[in-house]
Scaffold this motif. Structure first.
Motif, PDB file in Angstrom:
ATOM      1  N   TRP A  25       0.813  -1.221   0.000  1.00 24.19           N
ATOM      2  CA  TRP A  25       0.000   0.000   0.000  1.00 24.19           C
ATOM      3  C   TRP A  25       0.840   1.262   0.000  1.00 24.19           C
ATOM      4  O   TRP A  25       0.290   2.373  -0.113  1.00 24.19           O
TER       5      TRP A  25
ATOM      6  N   TYR B 133      -4.678 -12.307  -1.054  1.00 27.67           N
ATOM      7  CA  TYR B 133      -4.888 -11.046  -1.777  1.00 27.67           C
ATOM      8  C   TYR B 133      -3.641 -10.167  -1.679  1.00 27.67           C
ATOM      9  O   TYR B 133      -3.196  -9.575  -2.672  1.00 27.67           O
TER      10      TYR B 133
ATOM     11  N   ARG C  16      -4.024  -1.595  -5.544  1.00 31.50           N
ATOM     12  CA  ARG C  16      -5.210  -0.753  -5.682  1.00 31.50           C
ATOM     13  C   ARG C  16      -6.013  -1.141  -6.924  1.00 31.50           C
ATOM     14  O   ARG C  16      -7.249  -1.116  -6.911  1.00 31.50           O
ATOM     15  N   VAL C  17      -5.309  -1.490  -7.986  1.00 34.77           N
ATOM     16  CA  VAL C  17      -5.999  -2.000  -9.176  1.00 34.77           C
ATOM     17  C   VAL C  17      -6.681  -3.322  -8.856  1.00 34.77           C
ATOM     18  O   VAL C  17      -7.816  -3.578  -9.287  1.00 34.77           O
TER      19      VAL C  17
ATOM     20  N   ALA D  65      -7.800  -4.263  -5.989  1.00 31.52           N
ATOM     21  CA  ALA D  65      -8.978  -3.997  -5.156  1.00 31.52           C
ATOM     22  C   ALA D  65     -10.177  -3.627  -6.020  1.00 31.52           C
ATOM     23  O   ALA D  65     -11.306  -4.092  -5.781  1.00 31.52           O
ATOM     24  N   ALA D  66      -9.945  -2.802  -7.046  1.00 28.13           N
ATOM     25  CA  ALA D  66     -11.041  -2.440  -7.956  1.00 28.13           C
ATOM     26  C   ALA D  66     -11.537  -3.660  -8.723  1.00 28.13           C
ATOM     27  O   ALA D  66     -12.740  -3.816  -8.959  1.00 28.13           O
ATOM     28  N   GLU D  67     -10.608  -4.550  -9.101  1.00 30.75           N
ATOM     29  CA  GLU D  67     -11.010  -5.766  -9.811  1.00 30.75           C
ATOM     30  C   GLU D  67     -11.829  -6.691  -8.911  1.00 30.75           C
ATOM     31  O   GLU D  67     -12.773  -7.346  -9.370  1.00 30.75           O
TER      32      GLU D  67
ATOM     33  N   VAL E  16     -13.784  -5.759  -6.425  1.00 30.29           N
ATOM     34  CA  VAL E  16     -15.109  -5.168  -6.245  1.00 30.29           C
ATOM     35  C   VAL E  16     -15.979  -5.372  -7.483  1.00 30.29           C
ATOM     36  O   VAL E  16     -17.180  -5.655  -7.383  1.00 30.29           O
ATOM     37  N   SER E  17     -15.360  -5.260  -8.666  1.00 33.49           N
ATOM     38  CA  SER E  17     -16.126  -5.384  -9.915  1.00 33.49           C
ATOM     39  C   SER E  17     -16.139  -6.806 -10.473  1.00 33.49           C
ATOM     40  O   SER E  17     -16.628  -7.016 -11.583  1.00 33.49           O
TER      41      SER E  17
END
Length: 493
Positions: free
Chosen positions: A70, A185, A195-196, A198-200, A202-203
């Motif tokens: 992070w 993870y 961070r990318v 994390a977006a993957e 969620v989506s």
């Protein structure tokens, strides 16, 4: 009539043999006894000086592991092993596959560090920093908070299923799975920007390899730390098998002082051990109860011992209660135990030739490693000849060779380069002027090198050495850093 008592038995007649139940049961028990069922170990919680050090290292290692992905550095992830573009980012360093020599150096440093620490003080790595130990401690902490202490866990496992037992088991495994998946993870976050990722998540857009490694690493963590635990240390880890090759009689190991402790026996706090003809060991078995691998250290050093020193902490607490001096179980060497040495004599043996050799080699490798990193050029160059046309004569009679140069910018700023040739008189270079590369960019650049016909005639046919000079330019097009790579120039017959 024929007398049946004198009848001759028929030799062809088959008389069935009646099985002996007792013998059959004995044979079954004999076969079963060859395989001992693994018993679940219920490790008791322990407090003490060594336990505190273990908790500190757990916190430090996990803060580094979970927190590092992070961190941001120069508008990117501080530590990222980007396999898709073959770049390894480590804070200010940008490494290419050609820099794998540094990985070799890190492995050598780790190996000699392990040899040195093991020779001096046994299995320090296993007891305090090994991932198997760290995650087992974390899983056991969760288990203790949800199911209770050792006695409650043992009682619960023996009791029939109830709503309370089911609820606690579900809560425990839910917490284990959550921690294991978060670990998987985080592991993948070192290879895909977290961070990318994390977006993957969620989506629901994760790639197949990312999904595989998150669940595979999570499953391995869940299985090893939740169920296998000491089995990994006993049967799967090779370090337990060859550790004895790094031990000697002056290695600090966890030892039970049998001269002081035997003969063992229970007694009250007010009873003097000598008056009963006993040693200081009260045979409380707490040293066995706190051992994560379930061994009895009083039987001597065993390969299952991971050097966690939990038995030292609990034994010291018992000695405090009994009014006896600490150290019945302690870090000691075989020579000090046999000869009755104190700490001064024992520590004086640390500076022995084996330790000095390991230390010297480790210091040399560390010095070479850091000096190499410090003097590492800010860009790299690879040269490949154009195999489709090694040499040719162009229209004006010049002899031309074509090369492909890979420039790799190892900095995180835009850089400008210029390519030149040495050792070839009157040579002309085309394609190597004003080359601009972006941050951490790598590019293949075709260049052609020509020599005049009269120079080629004096050289004759064959291969001739030359040096390709790549200059990194600063403001004013003044060379700042240059890298030289050797190659050859071909002149046809």
């Amino acid at each position: 009539m024929t007398d049946s008592s004198t009848t001759t038995p028929d030799p062809k007649r088959v008389i069935p043999i009646q099985p002996d139940p007792a013998a059959a049961q004995a044979r079954r028990e004999e076969v079963v006894s060859l395989y001992k069922k693994s018993e679940k170990i219920y490790a008791r919680e322990v407090e003490g000086w060594f336990a505190n050090w273990r908790y500190v290292l757990i916190w430090v290692t996990q803060l580094v592991f979970y927190g590092t992905p992070w961190l941001m550095w120069n508008d990117r992830q501080a530590v990222l092993f980007d396999l898709s573009v073959r770049r390894f980012y480590m804070f200010n360093l940008v490494l290419y596959p050609q820099d794998f020599i540094y990985l070799t150096a890190l492995l050598v440093i780790s190996a000699y560090g392990l040899f040195l620490f093991t020779t001096v003080a046994g299995r320090l790595w296993c007891g305090y920093a090994c991932p198997q130990t760290v995650y087992t401690e974390m899983f056991m902490w969760i288990e203790n908070k949800i199911e209770g202490n050792r006695a409650k866990r043992m009682k619960m496992d023996k009791s029939p299923w109830t709503a309370d037992k089911l609820g606690r088991k579900v809560a425990k495994h839910g917490a284990w799975i959550t921690l294991a998946l978060w670990t998987g993870y985080t592991f993948v976050g070192y290879f895909t920007p977290i961070r990318v990722l994390a977006a993957e998540v969620v989506s629901f857009g994760m790639g197949p390899w990312e999904v595989f490694w998150v669940f595979f690493y999570g499953f391995a963590t869940y299985g090893n730390a939740g169920f296998m635990r000491e089995q990994v240390c006993k049967y799967m880890c090779p370090y337990a098998r060859f550790q004895s090759a790094m031990f000697d009689r002056d290695t600090l190991i966890i030892s039970y002082d049998a001269k002081r402790g035997e003969p063992r026996g229970s007694r009250s706090r007010k009873t003097d051990a000598q008056s009963k003809g006993q040693g200081d060991c009260v045979d409380c078995t707490l040293c066995v109860q706190v051992c994560p691998t379930g061994i009895d250290i009083r039987k001597g050093l065993q390969y299952e011992c991971i050097g966690c020193a939990a038995c030292i902490d609990v034994c010291d607490s018992v000695m405090d209660k009994m009014g006896a001096p600490r150290g019945l179980i302690r870090y000691a060497t075989l020579n000090s135990m046999d000869n009755g040495w104190g700490r001064k004599e024992m520590w004086a043996r640390v500076k022995r030739p084996r330790v000095l050799i390991y230390t010297a080699i480790l210091m040399v490798v560390l010095g070479v490693f850091f000096s190499s990193l410090y003097s590492r050029p800010p860009f790299r160059v690879d040269i490949v000849r154009d195999r489709g046309s090694l040499a040719r004569i162009v229209d004006d009679g010049y002899v031309e060779n074509v090369y492909r140069i890979q420039l790799m910018n190892a900095s995180e700023s835009v850089q400008k380069y210029r390519v030149g040739i040495e050792q070839l008189s009157q040579s002309l270079v085309r394609g190597g002027e004003d080359l601009v590369l972006g941050p951490a960019e790598a590019r293949w650049v075709p260049i052609s090198v020509k020599v005049p016909p009269e120079v080629a005639a004096r050289m004759g046919s064959g291969a001739f050495p030359m040096t390709v000079v790549v200059e990194q330019l600063r403001q004013g097009d003044q060379p700042q850093v240059d890298v030289r790579e050797k190659s050859t120039f071909m002149v046809p017959r």
